[in-house]
Scaffold this motif. Structure first.
Motif, mmCIF file in Angstrom:
data_model
loop_
_atom_site.group_PDB
_atom_site.id
_atom_site.type_symbol
_atom_site.label_atom_id
_atom_site.label_comp_id
_atom_site.label_asym_id
_atom_site.label_seq_id
_atom_site.Cartn_x
_atom_site.Cartn_y
_atom_site.Cartn_z
ATOM 1 N N MET A 132 43.831 -64.533 57.926
ATOM 2 C CA MET A 132 42.580 -64.411 57.172
ATOM 3 C C MET A 132 42.277 -62.953 56.851
ATOM 4 O O MET A 132 41.831 -62.631 55.741
ATOM 5 N N ARG A 133 42.500 -62.090 57.836
ATOM 6 C CA ARG A 133 42.263 -60.662 57.581
ATOM 7 C C ARG A 133 43.250 -60.133 56.544
ATOM 8 O O ARG A 133 42.899 -59.297 55.704
ATOM 9 N N VAL A 134 44.490 -60.604 56.601
ATOM 10 C CA VAL A 134 45.476 -60.204 55.591
ATOM 11 C C VAL A 134 45.000 -60.628 54.209
ATOM 12 O O VAL A 134 45.058 -59.849 53.245
ATOM 13 N N LEU A 135 44.518 -61.852 54.090
ATOM 14 C CA LEU A 135 44.056 -62.335 52.797
ATOM 15 C C LEU A 135 42.867 -61.514 52.298
ATOM 16 O O LEU A 135 42.765 -61.196 51.109
ATOM 17 N N GLY A 136 41.976 -61.156 53.228
ATOM 18 C CA GLY A 136 40.843 -60.329 52.829
ATOM 19 C C GLY A 136 41.285 -58.986 52.280
ATOM 20 O O GLY A 136 40.725 -58.486 51.294
ATOM 21 N N ALA A 137 42.293 -58.398 52.920
ATOM 22 C CA ALA A 137 42.804 -57.118 52.416
ATOM 23 C C ALA A 137 43.463 -57.287 51.059
ATOM 24 O O ALA A 137 43.338 -56.417 50.177
ATOM 25 N N MET A 138 44.161 -58.402 50.856
ATOM 26 C CA MET A 138 44.813 -58.635 49.566
ATOM 27 C C MET A 138 43.774 -58.861 48.467
ATOM 28 O O MET A 138 43.919 -58.369 47.346
ATOM 29 N N GLN A 139 42.724 -59.584 48.778
ATOM 30 C CA GLN A 139 41.691 -59.835 47.781
ATOM 31 C C GLN A 139 40.910 -58.575 47.448
ATOM 32 O O GLN A 139 40.378 -58.436 46.344
ATOM 33 N N ALA A 140 40.819 -57.664 48.430
ATOM 34 C CA ALA A 140 40.107 -56.410 48.192
ATOM 35 C C ALA A 140 40.958 -55.405 47.416
ATOM 36 O O ALA A 140 40.487 -54.305 47.120
ATOM 37 N N MET A 141 42.212 -55.772 47.104
ATOM 38 C CA MET A 141 43.108 -54.921 46.321
ATOM 39 C C MET A 141 43.281 -53.550 46.953
ATOM 40 O O MET A 141 43.208 -52.517 46.294
ATOM 41 N N ALA A 175 47.634 -55.395 69.558
ATOM 42 C CA ALA A 175 47.898 -53.965 69.735
ATOM 43 C C ALA A 175 47.985 -53.246 68.397
ATOM 44 O O ALA A 175 47.538 -52.111 68.256
ATOM 45 N N GLY A 176 48.573 -53.915 67.373
ATOM 46 C CA GLY A 176 48.646 -53.312 66.048
ATOM 47 C C GLY A 176 47.294 -53.169 65.391
ATOM 48 O O GLY A 176 47.057 -52.234 64.624
ATOM 49 N N LYS A 177 46.416 -54.113 65.650
ATOM 50 C CA LYS A 177 45.010 -54.113 65.254
ATOM 51 C C LYS A 177 44.774 -54.252 63.766
ATOM 52 O O LYS A 177 43.834 -54.909 63.340
ATOM 53 N N ASP A 178 45.570 -53.647 62.906
ATOM 54 C CA ASP A 178 45.323 -53.743 61.469
ATOM 55 C C ASP A 178 46.454 -54.507 60.797
ATOM 56 O O ASP A 178 47.537 -54.688 61.344
ATOM 57 N N VAL A 179 46.167 -54.981 59.598
ATOM 58 C CA VAL A 179 47.118 -55.829 58.882
ATOM 59 C C VAL A 179 48.221 -55.021 58.213
ATOM 60 O O VAL A 179 49.145 -55.597 57.648
ATOM 61 N N PHE A 180 48.139 -53.702 58.247
ATOM 62 C CA PHE A 180 49.124 -52.883 57.564
ATOM 63 C C PHE A 180 50.338 -52.583 58.425
ATOM 64 O O PHE A 180 51.330 -52.045 57.935
#
Length: 605
Positions: free
Chosen positions: A545-554, A498-503
């Motif tokens: 994995m999506r969280v890590l992608g967001a972290m790597q994308a700064m 339901a939250g859909k995004d990592v933020f």
């Protein structure tokens, strides 16, 4: 050094094992290919039977024919010896000859379930029953016998001197003596009791909340259909985790399919057919056979709608049955329930279909088969499962229980601690949240719907009973309430969807909650976990994995307090949990392999 004593530097090539050893795969791995007689045949005292392929490219059918002829000769010799010994001795250490199966019996099933050698069976009767039209099959490759069928036949065509499995050792320390199954007289009571008890201990894993008292001889008026009986036996064999019972699974699976066809042809106890199809679907899903499972789940859902199980009325006594059931006429008419217990059983059957359809469709990315729309014909109005004596809420708006679940403050859906109801509600929220998260772009209406689902999820999680990490009254596995643990897991994973995004902070909290649940499990608890929890854990791993992608994308957007080390640790915990679950559920092993590959692709593992 003689070739018979030389150790093979590599595995024996396919087709070079002797014909006697190649009947079973595990024997072909032991065959050293030494000619004229291999060491395995010398060891098993069958040197006169050791033969090798003459390299003339015989078909598998021809080889099986030759093997059948050889075994028929051997059986006749053994039967002659047995008759000679019985004339001079009143008893024998081996099994006495039994009567051949009748033309209506299944000789393969008889041989599988007897647990003895083939000396007690007339293999000549297999020629016309097991291999009909062999010449035509060889002429048409598309109609050739499948590998699965060949494997089933090979499991029967074993050496008469084979040692059978010891059922006492296979099922544990209960020291139960299981009898051979003569299908003309039904499953022996000892075998039936063992399989039924195993199924009852694990029925929550396939969402079966039907009336167990029906399976007792005390209720002949509500005897389950043979399709449901065989499905129960199949799941009992599956959950037994025993090589002895594993041999029975293909037989009960084929018997269930056959009995479903018979029931549909005669319109006999169709609600039992719905339940049997659901059990088959769960069995196939758990064994990583998703498309087969989806077929049975789909057929169960469509049949349930045809029987009107999705629009069962709510009532509290037999006096209301005739009046309430007259309001809805099902496309496939069935007799009205005779009492409240039968009505409750039908309600349980529908919600079993609902949970299997919703949860496993989401887990496999497939469309749901059970409709729930605005049309009067397809709207779900069957009340939630409820405990005996529990008051059923009145749906004054006629919106149905699922829509009422989304209403603010639960005005039409009071809290309950009845586990079947909690599971059904968790499945409804899980599917609704996953459907919203799969939409690429949220419109204004979709955004409003996501807010409604998110609020409903938080209300549902808030009324769930807390999970106790230690319950001293449990003296044997599982050592905690695994049913409640699965409900909590499904609800939290739905909240992530339901939250859909990592933020979203709620997604962060929900993922932490799932990890806390995993850490409460002991090794003995995994055997009793619902197979669908494997998909829930995979969803959490992919969220990381999506969280890590967001972290790597700064990304500069404020995020919850994730760290790369923490993500790696949590993912390792999930992988270990999937490995532990994979010992009992093959699907979890497949999920573990996929997660490892996906994480290896981003250079984390």
């Amino acid at each position: 050094m003689p070739s018979a004593q030389r150790k093979n530097a590599s595995a024996l090539q396919r087709g070079t094992a002797c014909l006697c050893c190649s009947v079973n795969d595990h024997r072909s791995q032991k065959c050293d290919g030494t000619r004229p007689v291999c060491r395995q045949c010398i060891k098993m005292n069958r040197a006169d039977e050791c033969e090798f392929d003459d390299k003339k490219q015989k078909s598998r059918t021809q080889k099986l024919r030759e093997k059948l002829a050889m075994l028929e000769k051997k059986v006749r010799e053994l039967e002659a010896d047995t008759h000679g010994e019985s004339s001079t001795s009143g008893s024998s250490s081996g099994s006495s000859p039994q009567e051949c199966a009748s033309p209506d019996a299944d000789p393969i099933a008889d041989a599988l379930l007897a647990g003895d050698g083939l000396g007690a069976y007339d293999l000549a009767s297999l020629d016309g029953l097991v291999f009909p039209g062999l010449d035509e099959l060889e002429a048409h490759p598309d109609l050739a016998i499948s590998n699965q069928a060949i494997d089933l036949v090979n499991s029967v065509l074993t050496d008469p001197l084979r040692q059978p499995h010891n059922p006492t050792n296979a099922i544990g320390s209960d020291n139960l003596s299981l009898s051979a199954w003569d299908q003309d007289h039904g499953l022996p009571d000892a075998n039936r009791e063992v399989l039924l008890n195993i199924f009852i201990a694990h029925r929550h894993q396939c969402w079966f909340d039907g009336d167990i008292s029906r399976f007792n001889h005390a209720s002949p008026d509500r005897e389950p259909h043979p399709a449901l009986w065989n499905a129960v036996y199949l799941l009992g064999c599956h959950y037994a985790q025993s090589p002895y019972f594993a041999e029975w699974e293909p037989v009960f699976f084929s018997h269930t399919l056959r009995e479903i066809t018979v029931a549909l042809d005669s319109s006999d106890r169709l609600v039992d057919v719905v339940q049997a199809s659901c059990l088959l679907a769960v069995y196939l899903y758990a064994n990583a056979r998703a498309l087969e499972g989806y077929c049975h789940s789909f057929s169960a859902a469509r049949l349930a709608v045809g029987l009107g199980l999705h629009q069962l009325p709510a009532h509290e006594g037999p006096g209301l049955l005739d009046d309430t059931l007259g309001e809805h006429v099902a496309p496939i008419p069935i007799p009205p329930p005779r009492d409240t217990e039968e009505h409750r059983d039908r309600v349980a059957a529908f919600w079993q279909v609902f949970m299997v359809d919703r949860c496993w469709s989401v887990a496999n990315g497939l469309p749901v088969a059970l409709p729930d729309g605005e049309s009067d014909q397809i709207r779900i109005t069957t009340p939630w499962p409820r405990a005996p004596g529990e008051e059923c809420p009145v749906d004054w708006l006629g919106s149905g229980p699922i829509n009422a679940l989304m209403v603010d403050h639960g005005s039409f859906d009071p809290p309950t601690v009845y586990m079947p109801a909690l599971r059904a509600k968790a499945a409804a929220l899980y599917e609704r949240a996953a459907r919203l998260s799969s939409r690429p772009q949220l419109s204004e209406s979709s955004w409003m719907e996501s807010q409604v689902v998110g609020s409903a999820l938080q209300r549902f999680i808030s009324i769930l009973p807390p999970l106790a990490s230690y319950e001293p009254w449990r003296t044997h596995p599982p050592y905690l309430d695994v049913e409640l643990l699965v409900v909590h897991s499904i609800a939290h994973v739905a909240s992530i969807h339901a939250g859909k995004d990592v933020f979203a902070m709620q997604s962060f909290l929900s993922s932490n909650s799932v990890m806390a649940l995993i850490r409460q499990l002991s090794d003995a608890d995994y055997e009793f976990l619902d197979p669908v929890i494997s998909s829930c854990w995979c969803a959490v791993a992919r969220f990381y994995m999506r969280v890590l992608g967001a972290m790597q994308a700064m990304i500069t957007t404020p995020m919850p307090p994730y760290t790369m080390e923490g993500i790696h640790t949590e993912t390792t915990v999930i992988i270990h949990a999937l490995q532990a679950l994979g010992k009992f559920i093959p699907l979890a092993g497949e999920h573990c392999k996929r997660i490892k590959e996906e994480w290896a692709a981003i250079a984390l593992l």
